[in-house]
Design a protein around this motif. Structure first.
Motif, PDB file in Angstrom:
ATOM      1  N   ASN A   1      -1.996   4.438  55.980  1.00  0.00           N
ATOM      2  CA  ASN A   1      -0.713   4.371  55.347  1.00  0.00           C
ATOM      3  C   ASN A   1      -0.782   4.121  54.044  1.00  0.00           C
TER       4      ASN A   1
ATOM      5  N   GLY B   1       0.355   7.564  52.686  1.00  0.00           N
ATOM      6  CA  GLY B   1       1.537   6.740  52.572  1.00  0.00           C
ATOM      7  C   GLY B   1       2.326   7.209  54.070  1.00  0.00           C
ATOM      8  N   SER B   2       4.371   6.749  54.423  1.00  0.00           N
ATOM      9  CA  SER B   2       4.276   6.191  55.476  1.00  0.00           C
ATOM     10  C   SER B   2       5.684   6.300  55.630  1.00  0.00           C
TER      11      SER B   2
ATOM     12  N   ILE C   1       7.444   6.214  52.382  1.00  0.00           N
ATOM     13  CA  ILE C   1       6.882   4.979  51.802  1.00  0.00           C
ATOM     14  C   ILE C   1       5.991   5.548  50.717  1.00  0.00           C
ATOM     15  N   GLU C   2       5.622   5.434  49.632  1.00  0.00           N
ATOM     16  CA  GLU C   2       5.101   6.414  48.728  1.00  0.00           C
ATOM     17  C   GLU C   2       3.408   5.678  49.131  1.00  0.00           C
ATOM     18  N   PRO C   3       2.166   6.607  48.639  1.00  0.00           N
ATOM     19  CA  PRO C   3       1.572   6.538  49.312  1.00  0.00           C
ATOM     20  C   PRO C   3       0.415   5.718  47.831  1.00  0.00           C
ATOM     21  N   GLN C   4      -0.967   4.615  48.530  1.00  0.00           N
ATOM     22  CA  GLN C   4      -1.141   3.358  47.572  1.00  0.00           C
ATOM     23  C   GLN C   4      -1.876   3.786  47.137  1.00  0.00           C
TER      24      GLN C   4
END
Length: 288
Positions: free
Chosen positions: A29, A33-34, A42-45
């Motif tokens: 995730n 992202g997810s 949800i943007e990758p961290q």
């Protein structure tokens, strides 16, 4: 398949532990992202770490360190710290990167590192598990500062005894741990146990010791050969006990030391160390 979460599905499919499955999902995730339950992306961290992993210049262990470090920091530090750690991950192994990450967090959030240190102490554990062959498997976890104390005590005893010492490093550390215990038991610094100074207690019949047959036993259940007991008894306090046919004690004699200070000096001068066949322990380890 009836899985209630991605981690559960991964665990059942790949047959890995729940903890490993959760770590893999969290890493994925953060890297790629997810989506939310409503389908919103949800943007990758960790985009920098994702690219480095795809390029094969860092490992999954590196990624886990970067992710867990980022998770503890305020959002304004994420990009800077990710870039720093990924760059260092291309140069250092995960253990060294973990230490760098700890120093980084100590600089940005010192109170969090103090809390982690306290939690590490609470997680400490130590166990000795008897294996089927009678040997003991030692397992444990120490906080970093407590591990430093143990290493400082063991390190001088774990050094090679000389150029002919062919013991492996792990064997030398094991020997050092036992030697440390011997020295502490002989130091008269431990609190009394059952009204006596803590000591190694081994029971064996006179006939078994004389004829070198059978086994003696220690207070904690160890089965020990007469040959080893004879070696230990080179310098020991011996208490004669008379037992009846049912093993009940009828008479307990006084403890007698087998080696006086004068005899000890003479033995060192004569033997230059342990005289038991195959034993190369130096004089300072003997006749104590």
């Amino acid at each position: 398949m009836g899985a209630y979460s991605t981690a559960s599905l991964l665990r059942d499919t790949v047959r890995i532990s729940p903890a490993d499955a959760r770590r893999r999902v969290a890493d994925a995730n953060a890297l790629f992202g997810s989506t939310t339950l409503t389908g919103q992306p949800i943007e990758p961290q960790l985009p920098v770490a994702a690219q480095a992993l795809a390029d094969g210049v860092i490992s999954r262990d590196h990624v886990q360190i970067v992710r867990t470090t980022i998770d503890t920091l305020p959002a304004e530090h994420h990009a800077e710290v990710e870039q720093l750690l990924v760059e260092e991950a291309t140069r250092f192994d995960p253990v060294k990167l973990g230490k760098l990450a700890t120093r980084t967090r100590a600089h940005l959030q010192p109170e969090h590192v103090v809390l982690e240190e306290q939690q590490a102490r609470k997680r400490m554990e130590f166990s000795m598990i008897e294996d089927i062959d009678g040997t003991i498997i030692v397992r444990g976890r120490l906080s970093p500062e407590c591990a430093e104390v143990l290493k400082a005590a063991l390190s001088p005893l774990a050094k090679p005894a000389g150029k002919d010492d062919d013991r492996s490093a792990t064997r030398r550390w094991a020997d050092a741990l036992v030697e440390l215990a011997h020295r502490v038991l002989n130091s008269d610094t431990l609190p009394q146990d059952g009204g006596r100074r803590p000591h190694l207690a081994i029971t064996i019949s006179y006939e078994q010791l004389r004829d070198q047959i059978g086994l003696g036993h220690g207070d904690f259940g160890a089965m020990i050969t007469p040959q080893t007991i004879r070696q230990i008894a080179c310098d020991a306090g011996i208490t004669p006990i008379v037992l009846n046919s049912e093993g009940q004690p009828l008479d307990v004699g006084r403890e007698q030391r087998t080696v006086t200070a004068t005899i000890r000096a003479a033995l060192i001068a004569r033997d230059k160390g342990c005289s038991f066949p195959g034993c190369d322990r130096p004089p300072e380890w003997q006749y104590r």
